[in-house]
Write a protein that holds these residues in place. Structure first.
Motif, PDB file in Angstrom:
ATOM      1  N   LEU A  83       0.825  -1.203   0.000  1.00  0.00           N
ATOM      2  CA  LEU A  83       0.000   0.000   0.000  1.00  0.00           C
ATOM      3  C   LEU A  83       0.862   1.257   0.000  1.00  0.00           C
ATOM      4  CD1 LEU A  83      -2.792   1.154  -0.024  1.00  0.00           C
ATOM      5  CD2 LEU A  83      -2.928   0.887   2.459  1.00  0.00           C
ATOM      6  N   ASP A  84       1.967   1.218   0.700  1.00  0.00           N
ATOM      7  CA  ASP A  84       2.899   2.348   0.723  1.00  0.00           C
ATOM      8  C   ASP A  84       3.438   2.630  -0.679  1.00  0.00           C
ATOM      9  OD1 ASP A  84       6.211   2.919   1.290  1.00  0.00           O
ATOM     10  OD2 ASP A  84       4.735   4.246   2.221  1.00  0.00           O
ATOM     11  N   VAL A  85       3.833   1.586  -1.394  1.00  0.00           N
ATOM     12  CA  VAL A  85       4.354   1.739  -2.765  1.00  0.00           C
ATOM     13  C   VAL A  85       3.276   2.313  -3.686  1.00  0.00           C
ATOM     14  CG1 VAL A  85       5.148   0.470  -4.796  1.00  0.00           C
ATOM     15  CG2 VAL A  85       6.092  -0.066  -2.543  1.00  0.00           C
ATOM     16  N   ALA A  86       2.053   1.813  -3.555  1.00  0.00           N
ATOM     17  CA  ALA A  86       0.957   2.278  -4.405  1.00  0.00           C
ATOM     18  C   ALA A  86       0.655   3.754  -4.165  1.00  0.00           C
ATOM     19  CB  ALA A  86      -0.281   1.438  -4.153  1.00  0.00           C
ATOM     20  N   LEU A  87       0.648   4.175  -2.900  1.00  0.00           N
ATOM     21  CA  LEU A  87       0.374   5.579  -2.585  1.00  0.00           C
ATOM     22  C   LEU A  87       1.483   6.495  -3.093  1.00  0.00           C
ATOM     23  CD1 LEU A  87      -1.100   5.178   1.004  1.00  0.00           C
ATOM     24  CD2 LEU A  87      -2.320   6.013  -1.007  1.00  0.00           C
ATOM     25  N   LYS A  88       2.721   6.029  -3.045  1.00  0.00           N
ATOM     26  CA  LYS A  88       3.834   6.830  -3.568  1.00  0.00           C
ATOM     27  C   LYS A  88       3.734   6.994  -5.077  1.00  0.00           C
ATOM     28  CE  LYS A  88       7.127   5.905   0.151  1.00  0.00           C
ATOM     29  NZ  LYS A  88       8.301   5.107   0.592  1.00  0.00           N
ATOM     30  N   LYS A  89       3.272   5.962  -5.760  1.00  0.00           N
ATOM     31  CA  LYS A  89       3.077   6.055  -7.201  1.00  0.00           C
ATOM     32  C   LYS A  89       1.963   7.047  -7.521  1.00  0.00           C
ATOM     33  CE  LYS A  89       4.566   1.429  -8.629  1.00  0.00           C
ATOM     34  NZ  LYS A  89       4.120   0.143  -9.208  1.00  0.00           N
ATOM     35  N   MET A  90       0.989   7.102  -6.649  1.00  0.00           N
ATOM     36  CA  MET A  90      -0.180   7.937  -6.896  1.00  0.00           C
ATOM     37  C   MET A  90       0.082   9.394  -6.549  1.00  0.00           C
ATOM     38  SD  MET A  90      -4.019   7.019  -5.588  1.00  0.00           S
ATOM     39  CE  MET A  90      -5.450   7.618  -6.464  1.00  0.00           C
TER      40      MET A  90
ATOM     41  N   ASP B 160      -9.925   4.372  -7.601  1.00  0.00           N
ATOM     42  CA  ASP B 160      -8.789   4.536  -8.519  1.00  0.00           C
ATOM     43  C   ASP B 160      -7.481   3.993  -7.956  1.00  0.00           C
ATOM     44  OD1 ASP B 160      -8.414   8.172  -7.978  1.00  0.00           O
ATOM     45  OD2 ASP B 160      -8.889   6.504  -6.630  1.00  0.00           O
ATOM     46  N   LEU B 161      -7.379   3.892  -6.622  1.00  0.00           N
ATOM     47  CA  LEU B 161      -6.175   3.325  -6.035  1.00  0.00           C
ATOM     48  C   LEU B 161      -5.995   1.868  -6.422  1.00  0.00           C
ATOM     49  CD1 LEU B 161      -3.766   3.660  -4.113  1.00  0.00           C
ATOM     50  CD2 LEU B 161      -5.299   3.161  -2.205  1.00  0.00           C
ATOM     51  N   LEU B 162      -7.113   1.160  -6.639  1.00  0.00           N
ATOM     52  CA  LEU B 162      -7.043  -0.261  -7.016  1.00  0.00           C
ATOM     53  C   LEU B 162      -6.340  -0.468  -8.355  1.00  0.00           C
ATOM     54  CD1 LEU B 162     -10.553  -1.652  -6.030  1.00  0.00           C
ATOM     55  CD2 LEU B 162      -8.377  -2.251  -5.009  1.00  0.00           C
ATOM     56  N   GLU B 163      -6.417   0.514  -9.230  1.00  0.00           N
ATOM     57  CA  GLU B 163      -5.828   0.368 -10.559  1.00  0.00           C
ATOM     58  C   GLU B 163      -4.314   0.198 -10.493  1.00  0.00           C
ATOM     59  OE1 GLU B 163      -7.079   3.737 -12.783  1.00  0.00           O
ATOM     60  OE2 GLU B 163      -9.223   3.310 -12.525  1.00  0.00           O
ATOM     61  N   ILE B 164      -3.702   0.642  -9.412  1.00  0.00           N
ATOM     62  CA  ILE B 164      -2.241   0.560  -9.290  1.00  0.00           C
ATOM     63  C   ILE B 164      -1.802  -0.837  -8.922  1.00  0.00           C
ATOM     64  CG2 ILE B 164      -0.255   1.455  -7.994  1.00  0.00           C
ATOM     65  CD1 ILE B 164      -1.749   4.088  -7.763  1.00  0.00           C
ATOM     66  N   PHE B 165      -2.654  -1.586  -8.197  1.00  0.00           N
ATOM     67  CA  PHE B 165      -2.257  -2.929  -7.764  1.00  0.00           C
ATOM     68  C   PHE B 165      -2.293  -3.919  -8.914  1.00  0.00           C
ATOM     69  CE2 PHE B 165      -4.175  -1.030  -3.864  1.00  0.00           C
ATOM     70  CZ  PHE B 165      -2.986  -0.897  -3.158  1.00  0.00           C
TER      71      PHE B 165
ATOM     72  N   GLN C 158      -7.262  14.792   5.695  1.00  0.00           N
ATOM     73  CA  GLN C 158      -8.567  14.746   5.042  1.00  0.00           C
ATOM     74  C   GLN C 158      -8.453  14.206   3.620  1.00  0.00           C
ATOM     75  OE1 GLN C 158     -10.507  18.549   4.827  1.00  0.00           O
ATOM     76  NE2 GLN C 158     -12.449  17.694   4.133  1.00  0.00           N
ATOM     77  N   ARG C 159      -7.441  14.678   2.892  1.00  0.00           N
ATOM     78  CA  ARG C 159      -7.248  14.214   1.516  1.00  0.00           C
ATOM     79  C   ARG C 159      -6.785  12.753   1.493  1.00  0.00           C
ATOM     80  NH1 ARG C 159      -2.769  16.315  -2.862  1.00  0.00           N
ATOM     81  NH2 ARG C 159      -3.625  15.195  -4.665  1.00  0.00           N
ATOM     82  N   LEU C 160      -5.929  12.411   2.438  1.00  0.00           N
ATOM     83  CA  LEU C 160      -5.443  11.031   2.506  1.00  0.00           C
ATOM     84  C   LEU C 160      -6.598  10.067   2.798  1.00  0.00           C
ATOM     85  CD1 LEU C 160      -3.017   9.101   2.489  1.00  0.00           C
ATOM     86  CD2 LEU C 160      -2.736   9.554   4.941  1.00  0.00           C
TER      87      LEU C 160
END
Length: 416
Positions: free
Chosen positions: A384-391, A411-416, A401-403
């Protein structure tokens, strides 16, 4: 073998019962009963179907005073009064078997205002004569009822295949109250009884009657789904794996780890195995509505359900222990995403697909999870850390609040 044998017997065989049948047939033929025994085969689906069928209850109910019996639309209805003592005696004989068609098990007293008020009305002697007016009554269904029409009141009604479809909370509260006060006189306390004779007990009609007559404790969508075949099958299969699946709302006082409420199971399966973590927390009301068939379908088995719950409970427990010391800021908001990723990592380590997770390898999967749970959780955090950094590149400096809003989107699922 044939002592006391009765002719015209039907014998059920499982699919692998052929050798036994041949041996038994030899004895039966030798005894001269060969033409009086019929054989038929059943498979696992038939066995489950037999187990799911409610046990038939046939008994007598003693009514108090006059009653009205009407016949219309090719059905019969009886409306009368029944003593709370008669209800208690009925439940002493049959217990929860009377509630197989009811939408809920007993919800208890501690968090249920209506049940508390019912009990209080019974405990106060001056209120007992008016108990009939305080309560919405009980609705029962049956295949057939019979009574002596020459009597004008106090009917003794014989009933075949009796079930309570509304008023289960009233019945259980009455029963428990009377058991607690065995020396008190409750003869003056009566309840309205509606008895519907439905020859085929058509599920659609039962459903509509239950929905229409319920007004004391509100029924939610989980209640309406609780008697579905998939829910009953999961209940039986989970028991074989050592867990108690609560398909009906219940007064669960004991928080034993082997008890799995349907709501917890639904959220875990939807987030982890159906890969919809962003919908679980913020569309919870739709889980037993719009998303029900997506969660509970023929692809779901009890092993998958239980493992999903075990993973979710572990991740949620880690969230509750969260502290700021060197831990990613997303932990408090990402429970369902982390649960999904933990499930992914577990299947990867075992080198199996979700479809291959079933009762045959459940013990192995559970043992692997329990032995590696901390490592699995840390791997999920890294993913999850890697995915958030990519995003976001630098999500650590984002506003909370934004996090938090990130985990309400897909849309976060598209990274996995």
């Amino acid at each position: 073998m044939l002592d006391g044998y009765r002719p015209n017997v039907r014998v059920m065989l499982c699919n692998n019962g052929l050798p036994w049948k041949q041996e038994a047939q030899q004895y039966i033929n030798a005894a001269g009963f060969g033409n009086q025994v019929s054989w038929f085969h059943i498979n696992h689906d038939h066995l489950v179907e037999l187990l799911l069928q409610p046990k038939s209850i046939s008994d007598k109910l003693q009514l108090v005073g006059e009653a009205v019996v009407e016949e219309f639309n090719y059905r019969r209805v009886l409306i009368g009064k029944i003593s709370v003592n008669e209800i208690k005696n009925l439940f002493d004989r049959y217990g929860d078997k009377l509630l197989e068609c009811n939408l809920r098990r007993y919800l208890g007293l501690h968090h249920n205002r209506v049940n508390q008020e019912i009990r209080q009305s019974l405990l106060e002697p001056e209120k007992r004569p008016n108990f009939y007016f305080y309560n919405n009554g009980i609705t029962m269904i049956c295949n057939q009822f019979r009574y002596n029409a020459l009597q004008h009141q106090n009917y003794s009604v014989k009933i075949d295949n009796l079930q309570i479809i509304n008023g289960g909370q009233t019945c259980m509260t009455i029963t428990n109250t009377l058991r607690d006060m065995p020396d008190d006189d409750f003869d003056a306390a009566l309840v309205l009884l509606r008895l519907y004779e439905l020859e085929d007990l058509n599920p659609a009609i039962v459903y509509e009657i239950t929905k229409a007559t319920n007004s004391q404790t509100p029924v939610d969508l989980r209640d309406y789904r609780s008697n579905d075949d998939i829910q009953r099958k999961l209940e039986i299969a989970a028991k074989d794996l050592g867990y108690e699946y609560k398909r009906k709302r219940d007064a669960i006082i004991n928080g034993a780890s082997n008890i799995i409420p349907a709501t917890v199971a639904a959220k875990a399966v939807f987030a982890i195995w159906r890969r919809k973590p962003y919908l679980v927390q913020f569309r919870e009301r739709d889980i037993f509505g719009q998303f029900y068939e997506e969660i509970f379908n023929d692809k779901l088995n009890s092993a998958q359900l239980i493992m999903g719950v075990l993973i979710f409970r572990m991740v949620d427990s880690e969230r509750k222990r969260y502290s700021d010391d060197g831990v990613p800021r997303f932990i408090p908001y990402a429970t369902y995403f982390l649960a999904m990723l933990t499930g992914d990592v577990l299947l990867e380590q075992l080198n199996i697909s979700l479809e291959n997770l079933d009762h045959r390898n459940f013990a192995q999967v559970k043992a692997t999870f329990e032995d590696s749970r901390e490592n699995l959780y840390q791997l999920a955090i890294k993913k999850l850390d890697v995915a958030l950094k990519k995003m976001y590149n630098d999500y650590q400096n984002m506003s909370l609040q934004r996090l938090a809003a990130t985990f309400r989107r897909g849309d976060l699922l598209e990274i996995f």
